[in-house]
Design an enzyme around this catalytic site. Structure first.
Site, short mmCIF file in Angstrom:
data_model
loop_
_atom_site.label_atom_id
_atom_site.label_comp_id
_atom_site.label_asym_id
_atom_site.label_seq_id
_atom_site.Cartn_x
_atom_site.Cartn_y
_atom_site.Cartn_z
N SER A 132 30.51 32.20 15.33
CA SER A 132 31.32 32.32 16.64
C SER A 132 32.08 31.00 16.61
O SER A 132 31.55 30.11 16.03
CB SER A 132 30.04 32.38 17.80
OG SER A 132 30.93 31.92 19.08
N TYR A 145 22.25 28.81 22.43
CA TYR A 145 22.98 29.84 21.81
C TYR A 145 23.83 28.89 20.88
O TYR A 145 23.96 29.27 19.80
CB TYR A 145 24.04 30.69 22.81
CG TYR A 145 24.96 31.37 21.81
CD1 TYR A 145 24.63 32.32 21.25
CD2 TYR A 145 26.42 30.80 21.97
CE1 TYR A 145 25.55 33.09 20.57
CE2 TYR A 145 27.36 31.63 21.27
CZ TYR A 145 27.04 32.72 20.66
OH TYR A 145 27.86 33.39 19.93
#
Length: 270
Positions: A132, A145
């Site tokens: 990401s 995360y």
């Protein structure tokens, strides 16, 4: 000879679209996910589906063994399974934080261990790790995360040089905003963890920001095309970036010092 591809998290979003695209292009595709019923629509397309939980050792071993028994090799692994556990670091239970890393890091790492012997025997392979832009910088209330994606980035960099002598490439895909279940799950986790939070005021602003940003996200097929490009490249780039605001944010992070970048990020919550 058709390349054999294993894609995790194939029940929705980027994983499902990648499975469809590669199958249509002539690859032998195995889609794996916990929710097998969500992959029924893939089977008429010639995609083979497997029940697999990337936090369960027996499940991963069984899935890889099934493919090897049928195909005798796995040429491409797309580590796509993942989710976002959002909330203040203080608020998120450590058990939930560990589960976040189990799915996003250790599940990917274990599958890499399981497929590498086959790739070494073939003298060729592609390991595609879906990270990401959140593996490049961190925003408030996404700490666990971001920790998982930073870890996946570092793991990929180390692995790339370990397996290069065997003809195996390691590629990191860094999506920005993409239309998928991920956004809703991250939003739900954020609200769940912050009901009694001391950070509630700022978290409410983040929740509003996530909702608005979701309207501008790109379709999952954009990332699927990027994955195919990485698989088919003779000399793939180490990282590919796409999705809403992805390239812009990565560039800004490179250019700005930490203090100024923090000001830019926190400016979004006003």
């Amino acid at each position: 000879m058709n390349k054999v591809v294993l894609i995790t998290g194939a029940s929705a979003g980027m994983g499902k679209e990648t499975a469809k695209l590669l199958a249509a292009t002539g690859y032998t595709v195995y889609g794996a996910a916990r929710r097998v019923e969500k992959m029924k629509d893939l089977e008429p397309l010639g995609i083979k589906t497997l029940a697999m939980d990337v936090t369960d050792e027996a499940s991963m071993v069984s899935g890889v063994e099934q493919i090897l028994a049928k195909e005798d090799r796995i040429d491409v692994l797309v580590n796509n399974a993942g989710f976002g556990s959002y909330g203040a670091i203080e608020d998120v239970p450590i058990a939930d934080a560990k589960y976040q890393l189990d799915v996003n890091v250790f599940g990917a790492a274990r599958l890499i261990q399981l497929v590498l012997p086959s790739m070494r025997r073939s003298g060729w392979g592609k390991i595609i790790n879906i990270s990401s832009i959140g593996g490049k910088f961190a925003t408030p209330y996404g700490g666990w995360y971001h920790a998982s994606k930073f870890a996946l980035e570092g793991l990929s960099d180390a692995l790339r040089n370990e397996v290069k002598p065997f003809g195996i490439d390691v590629v990191v895909i860094e999506p920005g905003g993409v239309k998928s279940e991920w956004g809703q799950l991250a939003y739900d986790n954020l609200i769940k963890s912050s009901r009694q939070s001391a950070y509630r005021e700022t978290i409410d602003k983040l929740a509003g920001f996530l909702e608005k940003a979701g309207e501008k996200n790109v379709e999952p097929m954009v990332i699927a095309e990027l994955i195919r490009e990485a698989i088919e490249a003779k000399r793939p780039k180490f990282r590919y970036v796409a999705g809403y605001m992805a390239k812009q944010l990565v560039i800004v992070r490179k250019l700005l010092p930490d203090r100024l970048f923090d000001r830019v990020i926190m400016g979004q919550f006003r």
